[in-house]
Design an enzyme around this catalytic site. Sequence first.
Site, PDB file in Angstrom:
ATOM      1  N   LYS A 178       0.765  -1.171  -0.033  1.00  0.00           N
ATOM      2  CA  LYS A 178       0.183  -0.014   0.054  1.00  0.00           C
ATOM      3  C   LYS A 178       0.849   1.209   0.130  1.00  0.00           C
ATOM      4  CE  LYS A 178      -4.199  -2.081   1.256  1.00  0.00           C
ATOM      5  NZ  LYS A 178      -3.939  -3.526   1.758  1.00  0.00           N
TER       6      LYS A 178
HETATM    7  C1  PLP Z   1      -4.437  -4.398   1.054  1.00  0.00           C
HETATM    8  C2  PLP Z   1      -3.732  -5.915   1.041  1.00  0.00           C
HETATM    9  C3  PLP Z   1      -4.353  -6.914   0.005  1.00  0.00           C
HETATM   10  C4  PLP Z   1      -5.402  -6.907  -0.871  1.00  0.00           C
HETATM   11  O1  PLP Z   1      -5.236  -5.918  -1.807  1.00  0.00           O
HETATM   12  P1  PLP Z   1      -6.576  -5.309  -2.577  1.00  0.00           P
HETATM   13  O2  PLP Z   1      -6.065  -4.332  -3.421  1.00  0.00           O
HETATM   14  O3  PLP Z   1      -7.373  -4.901  -1.617  1.00  0.00           O
HETATM   15  O4  PLP Z   1      -7.117  -6.263  -3.398  1.00  0.00           O
HETATM   16  C5  PLP Z   1      -3.269  -8.098  -0.073  1.00  0.00           C
HETATM   17  N1  PLP Z   1      -2.326  -8.074   0.638  1.00  0.00           N
HETATM   18  C6  PLP Z   1      -1.775  -7.252   1.605  1.00  0.00           C
HETATM   19  C7  PLP Z   1      -0.805  -7.090   2.342  1.00  0.00           C
HETATM   20  C8  PLP Z   1      -2.474  -6.027   1.594  1.00  0.00           C
HETATM   21  O5  PLP Z   1      -2.160  -5.068   2.538  1.00  0.00           O
END
Ligand code: PLP
Length: 469
Positions: free
Chosen positions: A113
């Site tokens: 993120k």
């Molecule tokens: C947010 C997240 C996901 C999922 O990603 P999306 O964009 O919501 O599909 C997968 N793995 C981790 C570690 C995350 O923080």
Amino acid sequence: MKYRSTRGAMAPLSFSDILLEGLAPDGGLALPESLPTVDAATLESWRGLGYADLATEILSLFIDDIPKADLARLTRAAYGPAVFPGEQMVPLKPLEKGVSLLGLSEGPTLAFKDMAMQFLGQVFEYVLAKRGATLNILGATSGDTGSAAEYALRGKRGVSVFMLSPHGRMSEFQRAQMYSLQDANIHNIALKGVFDECQDIVKALAGDLEFKSSYHLGAVNSINWARIAAQIVYYFWGWLRATSAPGQQVSFAVPSGNFGNILAGHIARQMGLPVRRLVLATNENNVLEEFFRTGIYRPRSAAQTHATSSPSMDISRASNFERFVFDLLDQDAAQVSACWRQLEQKGEFDLSHLLPLFESRYGFVAGVSSHQDRLDTIKAVYDKAGLLIDPHTADAVKVAAPYVEEGIPMLVLETALPAKFGETIQEAIGRPAPVPEHLRELAALPQRVHVMDCKADLVREYIKQHAPA
Ligand SMILES: *Cc1c(COP(=O)(O)O)cnc(C)c1O
């Protein structure tokens, strides 16, 4: 470039306009009126670019109301050595024959993120300064999103962050990461409740339109288009690193929850990036896998959502999914609106008549991974490749396996580092994951957090007292 809504009833808006908004006024999600395309010659000309410069090239295709020179400054700040101190920002790490990890977790919070949030922090500050505006970000987090937002927005002018988290329900590492921030514009509020109750308070306050407008409340949730746009960049980056000739195909495997990450891959593919398959991995919360297997989209309630050992994928209503359905339905906003009306009335909609297109036209396949699969995969990868992977990444490694093909690199998106999920690593290999050197002192730092009862009025009062005048 102008943006429109998936529900078709929004006047065209610029990038900076949609940047500061959440849902479109008609309840839909913003998308470009037409997608830019990238031809093979342009792709080849990008091979020598560093990550920040590649980001400038790609983001400038989506952003025409920020001069390119300014955009270049923003991407260099977002994707520079101060934020990503490692040797490589987005490394490609070979796992086994034909399979590599695309390392997206080298940023400050050890999860992918950061890749989008760091750009969002820069572009928020820029646009707010230009407009002489301020923004108070109100959010709820169970871990990854809140910390990524706080690290991206700490110290930024014009923005304050009020982040609600469930008191005592995050890992020690996650708490230390968020609550040790001492920046004056970051406010951690731990509520004596669960994540869903935090989320309900965010919804209640954002729905109080008078409060929302007089206190300039904003959000950084995963439907924000700028986050999707920033995520498109690393699909191009992965392709450029894994191939050496024009037109060569690669596949991507993506641990999925809100459908934000893999949506960016879908858009990269629609722009002309030679992508063979997009392999969507879910954990036991398999709403998306069910859709790609049956054509029926049936979100579940919070009570039907399992708490798993890949917790960032414990999502049963994929907030970005509507943008993909818009393409599936040939960009017909009336049909999209009808689907979401049906969802409200019946709790599901059925697109099984389009099932043959999911893979043939869009490259999508999907699979489920369980707790035991995660443990087995973490151990197998560790034994064979000497690499430790986190539980979310393990879900994608497991689901990708049957789709690995001779001559087509499979890039598995590494969405977090194992240090964030020590307990599961311990269970898989019998000892905890090593914590990166610069984070070992984190647990000993003083923490700054306000604990309060789970009541919207208390949060509202706190924001009134602490929001900048
Ligand atoms: C947010 C997240 C996901 C999922 O990603 P999306 O964009 O919501 O599909 C997968 N793995 C981790 C570690 C995350 O923080």
